[in-house]
Scaffold this active site. Structure first.
Site, PDB file in Angstrom:
ATOM      1  N   SER A 172       0.846  -1.203   0.000  1.00  7.34           N
ATOM      2  CA  SER A 172       0.000   0.000   0.000  1.00  7.34           C
ATOM      3  C   SER A 172       0.885   1.258   0.000  1.00  7.34           C
ATOM      4  CB  SER A 172      -0.858  -0.036   1.272  1.00  7.34           C
ATOM      5  OG  SER A 172      -1.977   0.784   1.182  1.00  7.34           O
ATOM      6  N   TYR A 184      -8.129  14.041   1.337  1.00 10.02           N
ATOM      7  CA  TYR A 184      -7.366  14.921   0.460  1.00 10.02           C
ATOM      8  C   TYR A 184      -8.288  15.496  -0.624  1.00 10.02           C
ATOM      9  CZ  TYR A 184      -3.605  13.111   3.252  1.00 10.02           C
ATOM     10  OH  TYR A 184      -2.828  12.784   4.337  1.00 10.02           O
ATOM     11  N   GLY A 216       0.015  -2.317   4.514  1.00  9.59           N
ATOM     12  CA  GLY A 216       0.941  -1.219   4.740  1.00  9.59           C
ATOM     13  C   GLY A 216       1.940  -1.570   5.825  1.00  9.59           C
TER      14      GLY A 216
HETATM   15  C1  LIG Z   1       3.743   5.455   7.296  1.00 10.19           C
HETATM   16  C2  LIG Z   1       2.434   5.439   6.559  1.00 10.19           C
HETATM   17  C3  LIG Z   1       2.252   6.291   5.480  1.00 10.19           C
HETATM   18  C4  LIG Z   1       1.059   6.271   4.742  1.00 10.19           C
HETATM   19  N1  LIG Z   1       0.937   7.040   3.609  1.00 10.19           N
HETATM   20  C5  LIG Z   1      -0.120   6.844   2.785  1.00 10.19           C
HETATM   21  C6  LIG Z   1      -0.157   7.417   1.491  1.00 10.19           C
HETATM   22  O1  LIG Z   1       0.801   8.051   1.024  1.00 10.19           O
HETATM   23  N2  LIG Z   1      -1.265   7.224   0.724  1.00 10.19           N
HETATM   24  C7  LIG Z   1      -2.325   6.466   1.171  1.00 10.19           C
HETATM   25  O2  LIG Z   1      -3.323   6.317   0.458  1.00 10.19           O
HETATM   26  N3  LIG Z   1      -2.291   5.868   2.370  1.00 10.19           N
HETATM   27  C8  LIG Z   1      -1.221   6.017   3.177  1.00 10.19           C
HETATM   28  N4  LIG Z   1      -1.143   5.333   4.357  1.00 10.19           N
HETATM   29  C9  LIG Z   1      -2.204   4.349   4.667  1.00 10.19           C
HETATM   30  C10 LIG Z   1      -1.781   2.953   4.188  1.00 10.19           C
HETATM   31  O3  LIG Z   1      -1.617   2.933   2.785  1.00 10.19           O
HETATM   32  C11 LIG Z   1      -2.830   1.901   4.592  1.00 10.19           C
HETATM   33  O4  LIG Z   1      -4.023   2.159   3.893  1.00 10.19           O
HETATM   34  C12 LIG Z   1      -3.095   1.911   6.092  1.00 10.19           C
HETATM   35  O5  LIG Z   1      -1.881   1.948   6.819  1.00 10.19           O
HETATM   36  C13 LIG Z   1      -3.914   0.695   6.523  1.00 10.19           C
HETATM   37  O6  LIG Z   1      -3.268  -0.505   6.158  1.00 10.19           O
HETATM   38  P1  LIG Z   1      -2.333  -1.347   7.191  1.00 10.19           P
HETATM   39  O7  LIG Z   1      -3.186  -1.631   8.418  1.00 10.19           O
HETATM   40  O8  LIG Z   1      -1.970  -2.572   6.425  1.00 10.19           O
HETATM   41  O9  LIG Z   1      -1.152  -0.509   7.543  1.00 10.19           O
HETATM   42  C14 LIG Z   1       0.018   5.387   5.125  1.00 10.19           C
HETATM   43  C15 LIG Z   1       0.198   4.550   6.243  1.00 10.19           C
HETATM   44  C16 LIG Z   1       1.382   4.557   6.926  1.00 10.19           C
HETATM   45  C17 LIG Z   1       1.555   3.589   8.098  1.00 10.19           C
END
Ligand SMILES: Cc1cc2nc3c(=O)[nH]c(=O)nc-3n(C[C@H](O)[C@H](O)[C@H](O)COP(=O)(O)O)c2cc1C
Length: 355
Positions: free
Chosen positions: A22, A181, A322
């Protein structure tokens, strides 16, 4: 036979599996240019078996950056810095995607580990933000409402950033329409109070997103997979709903998107989110069934069997993770072993391959 580790093709791109990285902002760019950090950070996931790696929210215009340290694609220097990173991802067998973004009223903020919080003042390198309406995100500076030519410039920004992304070698484009956003600010009645053709009805609130999809598809041609990330609920009363998300997702595919990447929230500070393992999977399923379109699920999907079950249940077509990739950059190698799926390892790592 694992579904998670079965290959899938979208338009002209073949993905070796359905466990994807992600987009994650690193707040480590200089003047929008990626650095050595981004190279090692992204390449390691390809060594770790990811099918697709989507690089972080990348601003299509300077004022679209979340923070002054965000990555951008509004000039050729930024484009050229991506090329070796994309090559490193390809060399390791993964597909490379990039998330194109404009932060709107949530732009010009401090990066997470800065000493300050909230908006960066212009005296410290910040800038005037823009939005559908002049309503601030709680605790941030007030944006100015975009006029017609400002909206056209946003569409043009997405188109030219797409061109640069493809020239840098990216296989997949993702439009960031989620997390509060700019494009999400237009979609939600909580942040969009316009009385022109971009506000009011769902058709009007979706108009900018659909214009952006048209412009990106036009630039990319037929072969390039195009994803759109949306927040399928604002987790707040009176906000954007999953039923609206299914409809917008359907329209998005009619305009040339291939898949909706279903996330949630981020629009208002007073959101109430119940977070648990796989908490956004039901939203993905609603958008998939209601919109009759391919989707990805994301959000606290951290284990191989859990990811496999989401796909087996028909809730999603692929999985984005992510934070699990940050904890274990070789998540896919481990997940394949746990599911008994035999996948190709980097030959350099073969002596560590479980057999
Ligand atoms: C460090 C970090 C940066 C993130 N930056 C973005 C981003 O640039 N664009 C986005 O759509 N989501 C962003 N997210 C959200 C992740 O893409 C993801 O949707 C979210 O962390 C949930 O998934 P997970 O539980 O597997 O981490 C970010 C998350 C983290 C932890």
């Amino acid at each position: 036979m694992s579904i998670l580790f079965s290959p899938v093709s979208i338009r002209s791109v073949d993905f070796r599996n359905r466990l994807w990285v992600s987009p994650m902002c690193m707040y480590s760019a200089v003047d929008g240019v990626v650095q050595e950090w981004h190279h090692t950070h992204l390449a390691q996931f390809a060594s770790g078996g990811a099918g697709l790696i989507v690089a972080e929210a990348t601003a299509v215009v300077p004022e679209g950056r979340i923070s002054p340290r965000d990555v951008g694609l509004w000039n050729d220097e930024q484009r050229d810095a991506w090329a070796p990173i994309v090559r490193a991802i390809h060399d390791r067998g993964a597909a490379a995607g990039i998330q194109l973004a404009h932060a709107g009223r949530k732009a010009s903020t401090w990066w997470p580990w800065a000493d300050d919080r909230g908006s960066v003042p212009e005296s410290k390198g910040g800038w005037q933000t823009t939005a559908p309406s002049a309503i601030a995100f709680d605790g941030f500076a007030e944006p100015i409402a975009l006029d017609g030519s400002g909206i056209d410039a946003v569409v043009d920004g997405f188109a030219s950033a797409s061109r640069r992304a493809l020239d840098a070698g990216f296989d997949v484009l993702e439009i960031h329409g989620a997390h509060g956003y700019l494009l999400h600010q237009f979609l939600s009645p909580l942040s969009n109070l316009r009385d022109d053709e971009y506000g009011g009805t769902l058709e009007n609130r979706a108009r900018l997103l659909l214009r952006v999809i048209d412009a990106v598809r036009d630039t990319a041609g037929d072969g390039v997979p195009l994803f759109v990330r949306i927040s399928a609920t604002d987790h707040a009363e009176g906000g954007f709903t999953a039923e609206e998300a299914a409809l917008v997702g359907h329209w998005a595919t009619e305009h040339g998107a291939d898949l909706i990447d279903v996330s949630s929230g981020g629009l208002v500070a007073h959101q109430q989110i119940d977070v648990f393992p796989g908490y956004q999977v039901p939203l993905a399923e609603t958008v998939r069934q209601g919109g009759r379109i391919p989707v990805t699920a994301v959000g606290l999907i951290t284990a191989a069997a859990q990811a496999e079950k989401v796909l087996a249940d028909g809730a999603a077509d692929a999985i984005f993770a992510g934070r699990e990739w940050l904890r274990d950059p070789h998540f896919a190698l481990r997940a394949a072993h746990e599911l008994g799926a035999e996948i190709a390892w980097p030959p350099q790592y073969d002596r560590a391959h479980w057999r």
